[in-house]
Design a protein around this motif. Structure first.
Motif, mmCIF file in Angstrom:
data_model
loop_
_atom_site.group_PDB
_atom_site.id
_atom_site.type_symbol
_atom_site.label_atom_id
_atom_site.label_comp_id
_atom_site.label_asym_id
_atom_site.label_seq_id
_atom_site.Cartn_x
_atom_site.Cartn_y
_atom_site.Cartn_z
ATOM 1 N N PHE A 10 0.752 -1.227 0.021
ATOM 2 C CA PHE A 10 0.204 -0.220 -0.004
ATOM 3 C C PHE A 10 0.953 1.348 0.223
ATOM 4 N N ALA A 11 2.032 1.314 0.825
ATOM 5 C CA ALA A 11 2.698 2.301 1.048
ATOM 6 C C ALA A 11 3.594 2.885 -0.323
ATOM 7 N N VAL A 12 4.159 1.663 -0.904
ATOM 8 C CA VAL A 12 4.872 2.045 -1.976
ATOM 9 C C VAL A 12 4.082 2.381 -3.088
ATOM 10 N N ALA A 13 2.755 1.552 -3.488
ATOM 11 C CA ALA A 13 2.045 1.898 -4.622
ATOM 12 C C ALA A 13 1.394 3.325 -4.373
ATOM 13 N N THR A 14 0.859 3.725 -3.322
ATOM 14 C CA THR A 14 0.374 4.866 -3.281
ATOM 15 C C THR A 14 1.294 6.064 -3.268
ATOM 16 N N ALA A 15 2.565 6.099 -2.617
ATOM 17 C CA ALA A 15 3.467 7.062 -2.702
ATOM 18 C C ALA A 15 3.965 7.151 -4.124
ATOM 19 N N VAL A 16 4.062 5.986 -5.022
ATOM 20 C CA VAL A 16 4.445 6.132 -6.539
ATOM 21 C C VAL A 16 3.015 7.045 -7.246
ATOM 22 N N ALA A 17 2.065 6.237 -7.022
ATOM 23 C CA ALA A 17 0.934 6.841 -7.814
ATOM 24 C C ALA A 17 0.579 8.167 -7.402
ATOM 25 N N MET A 18 0.876 8.730 -6.296
ATOM 26 C CA MET A 18 0.602 10.237 -5.980
ATOM 27 C C MET A 18 1.431 11.390 -6.754
ATOM 28 N N ARG A 19 2.325 10.726 -7.738
ATOM 29 C CA ARG A 19 3.248 11.465 -8.293
ATOM 30 C C ARG A 19 2.561 11.725 -9.794
ATOM 31 N N ALA A 200 14.300 -7.079 16.399
ATOM 32 C CA ALA A 200 14.594 -6.226 15.328
ATOM 33 C C ALA A 200 13.665 -6.590 13.982
ATOM 34 N N VAL A 201 13.306 -7.729 13.648
ATOM 35 C CA VAL A 201 12.316 -8.206 12.680
ATOM 36 C C VAL A 201 10.921 -7.456 13.105
ATOM 37 N N PHE A 202 10.527 -7.463 14.568
ATOM 38 C CA PHE A 202 9.388 -6.730 15.084
ATOM 39 C C PHE A 202 9.582 -5.176 14.833
ATOM 40 N N GLY A 203 10.523 -4.749 14.609
ATOM 41 C CA GLY A 203 10.751 -3.048 14.603
ATOM 42 C C GLY A 203 10.821 -2.844 13.101
ATOM 43 N N VAL A 204 11.147 -3.879 12.356
ATOM 44 C CA VAL A 204 10.889 -3.605 10.680
ATOM 45 C C VAL A 204 9.504 -3.876 10.442
ATOM 46 N N GLU A 205 8.668 -4.738 11.189
ATOM 47 C CA GLU A 205 7.137 -4.687 10.734
ATOM 48 C C GLU A 205 6.503 -3.239 11.300
ATOM 49 N N LEU A 206 7.036 -2.808 12.631
ATOM 50 C CA LEU A 206 6.416 -1.574 12.840
ATOM 51 C C LEU A 206 6.661 -0.405 11.939
ATOM 52 N N ALA A 207 7.961 -0.384 11.673
ATOM 53 C CA ALA A 207 8.353 0.735 10.596
ATOM 54 C C ALA A 207 7.595 0.370 9.304
ATOM 55 N N THR A 208 7.269 -0.539 8.828
ATOM 56 C CA THR A 208 6.460 -0.673 7.779
ATOM 57 C C THR A 208 5.162 -0.166 7.898
ATOM 58 N N ILE A 209 4.408 -0.396 9.035
ATOM 59 C CA ILE A 209 3.277 -0.142 9.368
ATOM 60 C C ILE A 209 3.381 1.584 9.579
ATOM 61 N N TRP A 210 4.256 2.133 10.041
ATOM 62 C CA TRP A 210 4.153 3.405 10.278
ATOM 63 C C TRP A 210 4.472 4.114 9.015
ATOM 64 N N LEU A 211 5.154 3.624 8.135
ATOM 65 C CA LEU A 211 5.256 4.159 6.514
ATOM 66 C C LEU A 211 3.946 4.152 5.991
ATOM 67 N N GLY A 213 1.241 4.328 7.398
ATOM 68 C CA GLY A 213 0.215 5.192 8.213
ATOM 69 C C GLY A 213 0.783 6.798 7.557
ATOM 70 N N TYR A 214 1.968 6.943 7.433
ATOM 71 C CA TYR A 214 2.475 8.253 7.152
ATOM 72 C C TYR A 214 1.962 8.427 5.675
ATOM 73 N N VAL A 215 2.139 7.532 4.654
ATOM 74 C CA VAL A 215 1.708 7.820 3.560
ATOM 75 C C VAL A 215 0.236 8.212 3.344
ATOM 76 N N TYR A 216 -0.632 7.282 4.161
ATOM 77 C CA TYR A 216 -2.017 7.663 4.210
ATOM 78 C C TYR A 216 -2.401 9.091 4.719
ATOM 79 N N LEU A 217 -1.754 9.383 5.627
ATOM 80 C CA LEU A 217 -1.965 10.779 6.316
ATOM 81 C C LEU A 217 -1.453 11.884 5.244
ATOM 82 N N THR A 220 -4.158 12.267 2.627
ATOM 83 C CA THR A 220 -5.196 12.809 3.209
ATOM 84 C C THR A 220 -5.168 14.164 3.704
ATOM 85 N N ASP A 221 -3.975 14.696 3.556
ATOM 86 C CA ASP A 221 -3.537 16.113 4.273
ATOM 87 C C ASP A 221 -3.595 16.045 5.668
ATOM 88 N N ARG A 222 -3.021 15.131 6.441
ATOM 89 C CA ARG A 222 -3.216 15.351 7.875
ATOM 90 C C ARG A 222 -2.001 15.178 8.463
#
Length: 314
Positions: A10-19, A200-211, A213-217, A220-222
């Motif tokens: 979701f993050a990669v596809a949305t970020a690229v598509a927004m261009r 470390a793997v758990f941190g990678v998972e969380l970082a992916t979810i944060w990414l 979330g950031y792309v979604y916000l 949506t201009d939040r």
């Protein structure tokens, strides 16, 4: 990494598509990629068989039965770049009149090959994969204005990115199934200490979810901090788990995963604890609860790691 697969796509596809597209269409494209990224994990359905055979017992016994059964087929039949490419053509072709007959042949061929290569179980798993992929494609075609080309791109992003997300958590996927060629035979280990590797793997998972979330916000201009409540600081209390619970590893991690995810419930309990937004959060929005819970889990994971490193474990 089940959630992480969809979030990363979701993050990669949305970020690229927004261009090149407006935010709303970019989000639809990202959601499509995330939906397709989740499809390969339908091979986990067989784990329900193991759970049913184990019957109702202790939590750990039932969990062990679930994962033990899943390993029979997980990351083999559906986690393939070859299958992903052919599956993409079959899934998207099923929503177009012109390509529907070819789509049926492609998906039937995949199922037949899986049956020949992996027996009845492999054939059934591939059939479930095919049916699920078609259902996702049909749902997206009806719910969005994405055309066949956009759906093909979204499916490729989702299906081809999925196997790489599994390199850290278990046996490597069979990237070229059904061909008997192994690109990797062992999972990627980030750190030598088994507990720190899990963290470390758990941190990678969380970082992916944060990414994601950031792309979604961003789309949506939040603002991120406008949707994080100070109650997330409750996650600090999880540090005591590093002292009171057995150190988790990739082989035995259930007690850690279940308990640390429970910390995230603070995000959906607005009336149980005092709340004060970091930057004027809007409490009627689900995104605020999600980000508050995610922050709490992130804080919990960080403090657990610090205590584990500092505290002299036996």
């Amino acid at each position: 990494m089940m959630v992480g697969h969809a979030m990363l796509a979701f993050a990669v596809a949305t970020a690229v598509a927004m261009r090149r597209w407006p935010s709303e269409r970019a989000l639809a494209f990202g959601i499509a990629a995330g939906a397709f990224a989740a499809v390969p994990d339908v091979d986990m359905f067989y784990a329900v068989v193991g759970l049913a055979q184990a019957g109702v017992g202790g939590v750990w016994e039932m969990t062990e039965a679930f994962w033990g059964s899943s390993h029979l087929v997980h990351r083999a039949v559906t986690h393939s770049l070859v299958v992903g490419i052919i599956g993409t053509a079959g899934f998207v072709g099923s929503v177009t009149d012109r390509w529907r007959p070819i789509s049926g042949l492609l998906l039937a061929g995949l199922t037949a090959v899986a049956f020949a290569e992996s027996g009845l179980l492999g054939g059934i798993v591939m059939l479930v994969f095919a049916v699920t992929g078609v259902a996702v494609a049909v749902a997206l075609a009806r719910a969005t204005d994405l055309g066949p080309r956009a759906l093909v791109s979204a499916a490729l992003v989702g299906l081809l990115s999925h196997p790489f997300g599994d390199l850290f958590t278990g046996a490597p996927p069979r990237f070229l199934y059904p061909f008997d060629v192994r690109l990797l035979t062992e999972r990627v280990v980030l750190l030598a200490d088994p507990t720190l590797n899990l963290l470390a793997v758990f941190g990678v998972e969380l970082a992916t979810i944060w990414l994601a979330g950031y792309v979604y916000l961003r789309a949506t201009d939040r603002r991120v901090f406008a949707h994080i409540d100070t109650r997330a600081a409750v996650g600090v209390a999880y540090a005591i788990a590093a002292i009171t619970m057995p150190a988790p590893t990739m082989e035995v991690s259930y007690h850690f995963v279940f308990s640390i995810l429970a910390v995230g419930m603070v995000g959906v309990a607005p009336h149980l604890l005092p709340s004060r937004s970091v930057l004027s959060a809007e409490w009627d929005e689900g995104v605020t609860w999600v980000l508050t819970g995610l922050t709490a889990v992130s804080v919990a994971g960080l403090t657990y790691t610090l205590v584990y490193v500092i505290y002299p474990f036996p």
